[in-house]
Design an enzyme around this catalytic site. Structure first.
Site, short mmCIF file in Angstrom:
data_model
loop_
_atom_site.label_atom_id
_atom_site.label_comp_id
_atom_site.label_asym_id
_atom_site.label_seq_id
_atom_site.Cartn_x
_atom_site.Cartn_y
_atom_site.Cartn_z
N LEU A 15 0.83 -1.21 0.00
CA LEU A 15 0.00 0.00 0.00
C LEU A 15 0.86 1.26 0.00
O LEU A 15 0.52 2.26 -0.63
CB LEU A 15 -0.94 -0.01 1.22
CG LEU A 15 -1.91 -1.21 1.30
CD1 LEU A 15 -2.80 -1.10 2.54
CD2 LEU A 15 -2.78 -1.31 0.04
N THR A 33 9.64 6.77 2.26
CA THR A 33 10.66 6.22 3.17
C THR A 33 10.51 4.71 3.32
O THR A 33 9.41 4.16 3.16
CB THR A 33 10.57 6.87 4.57
OG1 THR A 33 9.38 6.42 5.23
CG2 THR A 33 10.55 8.39 4.49
N ASP A 54 13.66 3.32 9.35
CA ASP A 54 13.05 2.23 10.13
C ASP A 54 12.27 2.95 11.23
O ASP A 54 12.86 3.64 12.08
CB ASP A 54 14.14 1.33 10.72
CG ASP A 54 13.55 0.18 11.54
OD1 ASP A 54 12.46 0.34 12.12
OD2 ASP A 54 14.21 -0.87 11.60
N ASN A 81 2.08 4.25 7.36
CA ASN A 81 1.64 3.02 6.70
C ASN A 81 2.42 1.79 7.15
O ASN A 81 1.87 0.69 7.21
CB ASN A 81 1.81 3.22 5.18
CG ASN A 81 1.78 1.93 4.42
OD1 ASN A 81 0.74 1.33 4.21
ND2 ASN A 81 2.96 1.46 4.01
N SER A 132 -4.71 1.51 10.19
CA SER A 132 -5.21 0.53 11.16
C SER A 132 -5.58 -0.70 10.35
O SER A 132 -4.84 -1.12 9.45
CB SER A 132 -6.38 1.13 11.93
OG SER A 132 -6.94 0.18 12.79
N TYR A 146 -1.78 -8.89 16.90
CA TYR A 146 -1.91 -7.90 15.83
C TYR A 146 -3.08 -6.95 16.14
O TYR A 146 -2.94 -5.73 16.06
CB TYR A 146 -2.13 -8.61 14.49
CG TYR A 146 -2.37 -7.68 13.32
CD1 TYR A 146 -1.43 -6.70 12.97
CD2 TYR A 146 -3.53 -7.77 12.55
CE1 TYR A 146 -1.64 -5.86 11.89
CE2 TYR A 146 -3.75 -6.93 11.47
CZ TYR A 146 -2.80 -5.97 11.14
OH TYR A 146 -3.01 -5.13 10.07
N LYS A 150 -3.25 -2.84 16.68
CA LYS A 150 -4.05 -1.93 15.85
C LYS A 150 -5.16 -1.25 16.68
O LYS A 150 -5.53 -0.11 16.40
CB LYS A 150 -4.64 -2.67 14.64
CG LYS A 150 -3.58 -3.08 13.60
CD LYS A 150 -2.87 -1.87 12.97
CE LYS A 150 -2.02 -2.27 11.76
NZ LYS A 150 -1.29 -1.12 11.17
N THR A 181 -1.47 -7.49 -1.28
CA THR A 181 -0.08 -7.07 -1.06
C THR A 181 0.66 -8.27 -0.47
O THR A 181 0.10 -9.35 -0.35
CB THR A 181 -0.01 -5.89 -0.07
OG1 THR A 181 -0.40 -6.36 1.22
CG2 THR A 181 -0.88 -4.72 -0.48
N1 LIG Z 1 -2.95 -5.43 2.75
C1 LIG Z 1 -3.95 -5.60 3.59
O1 LIG Z 1 -4.85 -6.39 3.33
C2 LIG Z 1 -4.03 -4.80 4.87
C3 LIG Z 1 -5.21 -4.93 5.63
C4 LIG Z 1 -5.32 -4.20 6.80
C5 LIG Z 1 -4.31 -3.35 7.20
N2 LIG Z 1 -3.19 -3.24 6.45
C6 LIG Z 1 -2.15 -2.30 6.95
O2 LIG Z 1 -1.61 -1.57 5.87
C7 LIG Z 1 -0.24 -1.26 6.12
C8 LIG Z 1 0.59 -1.64 4.91
O3 LIG Z 1 0.45 -3.03 4.67
P1 LIG Z 1 0.70 -3.69 3.23
O4 LIG Z 1 -0.48 -4.50 2.92
O5 LIG Z 1 1.17 -2.69 2.25
O6 LIG Z 1 1.87 -4.69 3.63
P2 LIG Z 1 3.26 -5.04 2.93
O7 LIG Z 1 3.09 -5.17 1.46
O8 LIG Z 1 3.74 -6.23 3.69
O9 LIG Z 1 4.17 -3.77 3.26
C9 LIG Z 1 4.54 -3.46 4.57
C10 LIG Z 1 5.48 -2.28 4.53
O10 LIG Z 1 5.80 -1.91 5.89
C11 LIG Z 1 7.22 -1.81 5.97
N3 LIG Z 1 7.73 -1.98 7.32
C12 LIG Z 1 7.52 -2.97 8.21
N4 LIG Z 1 8.17 -2.71 9.35
C13 LIG Z 1 8.81 -1.53 9.18
C14 LIG Z 1 9.66 -0.72 9.98
N5 LIG Z 1 10.00 -1.08 11.23
N6 LIG Z 1 10.11 0.46 9.48
C15 LIG Z 1 9.79 0.85 8.24
N7 LIG Z 1 9.04 0.12 7.41
C16 LIG Z 1 8.54 -1.06 7.89
C17 LIG Z 1 7.73 -2.89 5.01
O11 LIG Z 1 9.10 -2.65 4.73
P3 LIG Z 1 10.11 -3.82 4.24
O12 LIG Z 1 9.92 -3.93 2.75
O13 LIG Z 1 11.45 -3.30 4.63
O14 LIG Z 1 9.73 -5.08 4.95
C18 LIG Z 1 6.80 -2.62 3.84
O15 LIG Z 1 7.23 -1.50 3.11
C19 LIG Z 1 0.14 -2.01 7.40
O16 LIG Z 1 0.14 -1.10 8.48
C20 LIG Z 1 -0.96 -3.01 7.59
O17 LIG Z 1 -1.20 -3.32 8.95
C21 LIG Z 1 -3.00 -3.95 5.30
#
Ligand SMILES: NC(=O)c1ccc[n+]([C@@H]2O[C@H](COP(=O)([O-])OP(=O)(O)OC[C@H]3O[C@@H](n4cnc5c(N)ncnc54)[C@H](OP(=O)(O)O)[C@@H]3O)[C@@H](O)[C@H]2O)c1
Length: 286
Positions: A15, A33, A54, A81, A132, A146, A150, A181
């Site tokens: 995202l 970032t 980070d 995010n 969230s 988790y 959240k 994702t």
């Molecule tokens: N996709 C969904 O269905 C979904 C549903 C509900 C909520 N969300 C929320 O949406 C947000 C993004 O999720 P996503 O689906 O895009 O997941 P994703 O594809 O797994 O991406 C997660 C991102 O967070 C970064 N990250 C994790 N820990 C970090 C840290 N300590 N410092 C900096 N960056 C960090 C990862 O970096 P690296 O590449 O370095 O690992 C990656 O860029 C999250 O907060 C998640 O809880 C997602």
């Protein structure tokens, strides 16, 4: 008026990468970032600044915000995010893993927020989108850690929304449903020990998660477009649930909570004279 400056965490993929691309397409200045700056979305545009961050490192958050201000003069929109999911039955998750979940999802979000707020307060404007989840509103089997993180983001953000409104700063909780994702594959961690009593639910749950991830209708590009539209709204909401799956789940939960209050009202409605005003009451959505 000059184009807004967006600051996005976790922009290496998922995202965060989609929001980065959408903000650039919208003509905005973008500070993208990620832990590994080489994996943050690249672009030849001089409107993009990529920085290593980070979010668990508070000093690094302060330095990244300073670098962003030096380049673009201000930050108008923060997208908190970055995050990951620690899943599994609570008893199978060691204390260190629980704390790691909170270090990123809760304290990391607070680190970056703390770093941007003095500037936003000084300019008397700003927007903060805190990622969230449905699991920030609804608990469920194998989501204890988790969801706890959240839910913490929700309490933090809702309170902040009320606290910062007088300074022209809008805080919006973003609750995505399932979006395609790496979140449930690369970013998901599971309990490290095995307890026979939980085996059937663990297996069922992992299979369900894999299927949900693979088949998720949620398109990250469309999610990003919603955020861009919210960013332009003169009165963004306190809470924005994105995805038909999340809207349905939260509506069902709201109805169930109301039914439970009604069912137990006679027993629990003890006399009280203090009124508690929440963030939603102080803000009309538009
Ligand atoms: N996709 C969904 O269905 C979904 C549903 C509900 C909520 N969300 C929320 O949406 C947000 C993004 O999720 P996503 O689906 O895009 O997941 P994703 O594809 O797994 O991406 C997660 C991102 O967070 C970064 N990250 C994790 N820990 C970090 C840290 N300590 N410092 C900096 N960056 C960090 C990862 O970096 P690296 O590449 O370095 O690992 C990656 O860029 C999250 O907060 C998640 O809880 C997602």
């Amino acid at each position: 008026m000059s184009k807004p400056v967006w600051f996005i965490t976790g922009a290496t993929r998922g995202l965060g990468a989609a929001v980065t691309a959408a903000a650039l397409r919208a003509g905005y200045h973008v500070v993208a970032t990620g832990r590994d700056v080489d994996r943050v979305a690249q672009s030849s545009s001089d409107r993009l600044l990529t920085l290593a961050l980070d979010i668990t490192d508070g000093a690094a958050a302060t330095a990244a915000v300073a670098a962003a201000r030096q380049r673009f003069g201000r930050i108008d929109v923060l997208v908190n995010n970055a995050g990951f999911a620690q899943l599994g039955a609570f008893e199978t998750i060691p204390d260190a893993a629980v704390r790691a979940q909170f270090e990123t999802n809760v304290f990391g979000t607070m680190n970056v927020t703390r770093a941007v707020l003095p500037g936003m307060r000084a300019q008397r404007s700003g927007r903060i989108f805190n990622l969230s989840s449905m699991a920030g509103y609804i608990g469920g089997t194998h989501y204890a850690v988790y969801a706890a993180s959240k839910f913490a983001v929700e309490g933090f953000s809702e309170s902040l929304a009320a606290e910062l409104l007088p300074f022209g700063i809008f805080v919006t909780l973003v609750e995505p449903g399932f979006f395609r994702t790496d979140f449930l594959t690369t970013s998901a961690r599971f309990g490290s020990s095995t307890i026979a009593d939980y085996e059937t639910t663990t297996i069922a749950n992992r299979a369900q998660l894999d299927a949900r991830h693979r088949d998720a209708a949620g398109d990250p590009a469309k999610f990003a477009d919603v955020l861009i539209t919210l960013g332009r709204s003169p009165a963004p909401p306190v809470r924005c649930t994105i995805g038909a799956d999340a809207i349905t789940a939260i509506e069902r939960t709201n109805a169930a909570v109301q039914a439970e209050i009604d069912r137990w009202r006679d027993l629990c409605s003890l006399p009280a004279d203090v009124e508690f005003t929440g963030a939603h009451e102080g803000r009309s959505s538009g």
